[in-house]
Design a protein around this motif. Structure first.
Motif, PDB file in Angstrom:
ATOM      1  N   ALA B 383      -1.799 -15.544   1.212  1.00  7.71           N
ATOM      2  CA  ALA B 383      -2.544 -14.556   0.422  1.00  7.71           C
ATOM      3  C   ALA B 383      -1.755 -13.251   0.331  1.00  7.71           C
ATOM      4  O   ALA B 383      -1.692 -12.620  -0.727  1.00  7.71           O
ATOM      5  N   GLU B 384      -1.139 -12.850   1.438  1.00  9.46           N
ATOM      6  CA  GLU B 384      -0.363 -11.609   1.413  1.00  9.46           C
ATOM      7  C   GLU B 384       0.895 -11.764   0.558  1.00  9.46           C
ATOM      8  O   GLU B 384       1.280 -10.849  -0.163  1.00  9.46           O
ATOM      9  N   ARG B 385       1.525 -12.953   0.643  1.00  8.40           N
ATOM     10  CA  ARG B 385       2.734 -13.188  -0.173  1.00  8.40           C
ATOM     11  C   ARG B 385       2.385 -13.150  -1.659  1.00  8.40           C
ATOM     12  O   ARG B 385       3.113 -12.568  -2.461  1.00  8.40           O
ATOM     13  N   ASP B 386       1.235 -13.760  -2.027  1.00  6.00           N
ATOM     14  CA  ASP B 386       0.808 -13.756  -3.438  1.00  6.00           C
ATOM     15  C   ASP B 386       0.611 -12.324  -3.920  1.00  6.00           C
ATOM     16  O   ASP B 386       1.041 -11.954  -5.014  1.00  6.00           O
ATOM     17  N   PHE B 387      -0.035 -11.513  -3.096  1.00  7.00           N
ATOM     18  CA  PHE B 387      -0.301 -10.131  -3.468  1.00  7.00           C
ATOM     19  C   PHE B 387       1.002  -9.369  -3.704  1.00  7.00           C
ATOM     20  O   PHE B 387       1.181  -8.684  -4.709  1.00  7.00           O
ATOM     21  N   LEU B 388       1.951  -9.542  -2.766  1.00  6.63           N
ATOM     22  CA  LEU B 388       3.221  -8.821  -2.868  1.00  6.63           C
ATOM     23  C   LEU B 388       4.032  -9.292  -4.081  1.00  6.63           C
ATOM     24  O   LEU B 388       4.680  -8.495  -4.759  1.00  6.63           O
ATOM     25  N   THR B 389       3.965 -10.597  -4.360  1.00  4.63           N
ATOM     26  CA  THR B 389       4.675 -11.139  -5.518  1.00  4.63           C
ATOM     27  C   THR B 389       4.142 -10.498  -6.806  1.00  4.63           C
ATOM     28  O   THR B 389       4.915 -10.088  -7.689  1.00  4.63           O
ATOM     29  N   ALA B 390       2.808 -10.391  -6.906  1.00  4.27           N
ATOM     30  CA  ALA B 390       2.204  -9.780  -8.100  1.00  4.27           C
ATOM     31  C   ALA B 390       2.678  -8.334  -8.250  1.00  4.27           C
ATOM     32  O   ALA B 390       3.026  -7.884  -9.343  1.00  4.27           O
ATOM     33  N   ARG B 391       2.704  -7.589  -7.152  1.00  8.11           N
ATOM     34  CA  ARG B 391       3.152  -6.199  -7.201  1.00  8.11           C
ATOM     35  C   ARG B 391       4.640  -6.088  -7.580  1.00  8.11           C
ATOM     36  O   ARG B 391       5.036  -5.212  -8.331  1.00  8.11           O
ATOM     37  N   LEU B 392       5.424  -7.026  -7.064  1.00 12.23           N
ATOM     38  CA  LEU B 392       6.856  -7.030  -7.373  1.00 12.23           C
ATOM     39  C   LEU B 392       7.054  -7.261  -8.878  1.00 12.23           C
ATOM     40  O   LEU B 392       7.819  -6.539  -9.530  1.00 12.23           O
ATOM     41  N   ASP B 393       6.315  -8.240  -9.434  1.00 14.08           N
ATOM     42  CA  ASP B 393       6.426  -8.526 -10.862  1.00 14.08           C
ATOM     43  C   ASP B 393       6.054  -7.301 -11.688  1.00 14.08           C
ATOM     44  O   ASP B 393       6.721  -6.978 -12.669  1.00 14.08           O
ATOM     45  N   GLN B 394       4.982  -6.613 -11.275  1.00 11.82           N
ATOM     46  CA  GLN B 394       4.551  -5.403 -11.989  1.00 11.82           C
ATOM     47  C   GLN B 394       5.660  -4.351 -12.013  1.00 11.82           C
ATOM     48  O   GLN B 394       5.934  -3.743 -13.038  1.00 11.82           O
ATOM     49  N   SER B 395       6.283  -4.141 -10.836  1.00 11.00           N
ATOM     50  CA  SER B 395       7.270  -3.067 -10.779  1.00 11.00           C
ATOM     51  C   SER B 395       8.521  -3.437 -11.587  1.00 11.00           C
ATOM     52  O   SER B 395       9.193  -2.565 -12.108  1.00 11.00           O
ATOM     53  N   LEU B 396       8.795  -4.751 -11.720  1.00  7.60           N
ATOM     54  CA  LEU B 396       9.942  -5.171 -12.527  1.00  7.60           C
ATOM     55  C   LEU B 396       9.618  -5.065 -14.013  1.00  7.60           C
ATOM     56  O   LEU B 396      10.463  -4.665 -14.819  1.00  7.60           O
TER      57      LEU B 396
END
Lengths: 115, 398
Positions: B383-396
């Motif tokens: 769940a934490e990895r999914d959250f961080l992945t979404a945030r990473l995609d947003q910042s890119l």
């Protein structure tokens, strides 16, 4: 309940200790033993010669094999022990905490297996 | 009842066995004769008689253990029959049991397992599943712990006053560990409500048995306030929802009311303990109607106090987050970077995750993306990895 308290210290560090500190340490042990004698919990205890003077003996295939030194090389060595007879583990822990060696080494508290 | 039997027999296995026998007898007897006027007392007396029986038989056989067994028998026969209805003696037994289960001579894993088995009444299988270990391994852990209590002479009592504070904090530590294991399980499912519920139930019991010991009250209110958000911490797909995005109308109003009531009862002038301070912080969140209404300067101040009581890099990280909310992300980022330089939190995913979030809010996107990648590599749950992945995609993407 009876417990043995194994006093584990670093012998090498002890060798380098100045004489006045060693003398103070001996006095602390005298005080400790006096207090425990007064509480009537002390059943015995000895200081041990260093592991350099130890000999390890095993019997293998019916033959006695003798080796110089302790049974295991460790950073801390058993330098002495006390046998105490007290109420429970809490009292044993309290007594172990008063052994002067607890401050620079560690005390292993083991219940004696009564036969 | 098991606690009472352990109190008189000093034999944990015998106590559990006799309690079970008593329930079986009750089913037969009550079915024929009807339920007695005081069912609790009936059960305890039946179990106690069964224990005396067993000990007599043991005394007749063995000679070596004779002395010890006869001593126990004498103690049992002298002991007042206790009734589970009138509360007090049973309460004392349960409190003694709590301190025995959480004795520092036992490993922390054993303390938690024993507490769940003997105080919460969970089966060995349930405890094994909660901690994701094979049932046989958990059974072994419990057997070893009970043997050590018996053979090493761990006393069955509430510790004397000079050791009480230290030992109470050990009990509180076990309950909080239990709660946290449920709140953010170390692997697999993110939240295990059953463990949280047990921790809260035992926390309530400890408060009652210690007549409201301050830190016990602090821990109970902390757990209630954190648990009040249980329905909103994950979305329908099982993904993590941040505090600021949670649906506050779905928070448990009863738990919040109870928790806030306890926080308000803290004596204001005395220096607060670590659980009281954490409860006060949780109260700032729970009491805010919207995320924007959160009193961040007060939270930052409370974290500062907490860092003085229990200096810890994790507390410093939380303080940095609160400061960032109160005084702006640039100020918070300086604190996080200073913390990073100490190296104390190396390998802890929330350090780069916090830095990433602050960089994102400062619009330093490339640095933010880099920090998200760092956090991703360290995050322990899906769940934490999914959250961080979404945030990473947003910042890119931005």
């Amino acid at each position: 309940m009876r417990y043995i308290m194994l006093i584990c210290n670093d012998e090498v560090a002890w060798e380098k200790t100045p004489d006045d500190v060693k003398a103070a340490n001996s006095a602390e042990y005298e005080t400790f033993m006096g207090e425990m004698g007064g509480r009537n919990v002390l059943q015995g205890g000895e200081r041990l010669r260093p592991v350099a003077d130890a000999t390890t003996v095993r019997v293998r295939d019916g033959k006695v094999v003798t080796v110089d030194g302790p049974f295991a090389e460790t950073k801390e060595q058993i330098g002495g022990y006390f046998v105490v007879d007290c109420k429970d583990l809490d009292e044993a822990i309290e007594i172990a905490g008063k052994i002067p060696g607890a401050r620079d080494g560690s005390i292993e508290v083991r219940p004696i297996w009564e036969m | 009842m098991v606690a009472t039997l352990i109190g008189v027999t000093r034999d944990w296995d015998l106590a559990e066995e006799c309690a079970q026998d008593a329930f079986v007898k009750a089913l037969e007897h009550w079915g024929r004769e009807g339920v007695p006027r005081n069912p609790g007392a009936w059960l305890t007396t039946t179990a106690r008689n069964r224990a005396i029986d067993q000990l007599r038989r043991a005394a007749a056989g063995a000679t070596k253990e004779r002395e010890a067994t006869e001593g126990t028998l004498a103690a049992m026969e002298q002991a007042e029959p206790t009734s589970p209805i009138d509360g007090a003696p049973i309460g004392d037994d349960r409190l003694r049991l709590m301190y025995t289960c959480c004795h520092p001579a036992l490993s922390v894993e054993a303390q938690v397992a024993l507490t769940l088995r003997t105080l919460a009444g969970l089966t060995t299988g349930e405890i094994a599943r909660a901690f994701l270990v094979p049932e046989a391994a958990m059974a072994q852990r419990l057997v070893r712990a009970k043997r050590k209590i018996r053979e090493a002479g761990i006393p069955y009592r509430v510790p004397p006053s000079d050791a009480l504070a230290e030992r109470t904090s050990a009990v509180l530590g076990v309950l909080y560990l239990l709660f946290n294991e449920g709140y953010s399980a170390s692997s697999g499912a993110l939240v295990r409500h059953d463990l949280c519920d047990e921790a809260i139930r035992l926390g309530r019991l400890l408060v009652q048995l210690t007549n409201g010991e301050r830190e016990a009250v602090g821990l109970l209110s902390l757990m209630l306030l954190q648990h009040s958000r249980r329905a909103t911490r994950l979305d329908a797909a099982g993904a993590l929802v941040l505090l600021e995005d949670q649906d506050r109308t779905a928070w448990d109003r009863f738990a919040i009311a109870e928790g806030l009531g306890l926080v308000q009862s803290f004596p204001a002038r005395e220096p607060a303990g670590p659980y009281e301070l954490q409860a006060a912080i949780a109260a700032c969140h729970a009491g805010a109607r919207t995320a924007e209404a959160t009193d961040w300067p007060r939270i930052a101040g409370l974290y500062g106090e907490l860092a003085r009581v229990v200096p810890s890099p994790v507390v410093e990280l939380n303080r940095a987050v609160a400061v960032a909310m109160a005084d702006g992300p640039a100020v918070g980022l300086r604190l996080v970077e200073r913390l990073q330089e100490t190296g104390a939190l190396a390998g802890y995913h929330l350090l780069p995750a916090t830095r990433a979030d602050l960089l994102r809010r400062l619009d330093r996107r490339e640095e933010a993306a880099e920090a998200y990648r760092e956090a991703l590599a360290l995050a322990p749950t899906p769940a934490e990895r999914d959250f961080l992945t979404a945030r990473l995609d947003q910042s890119l993407a931005g």
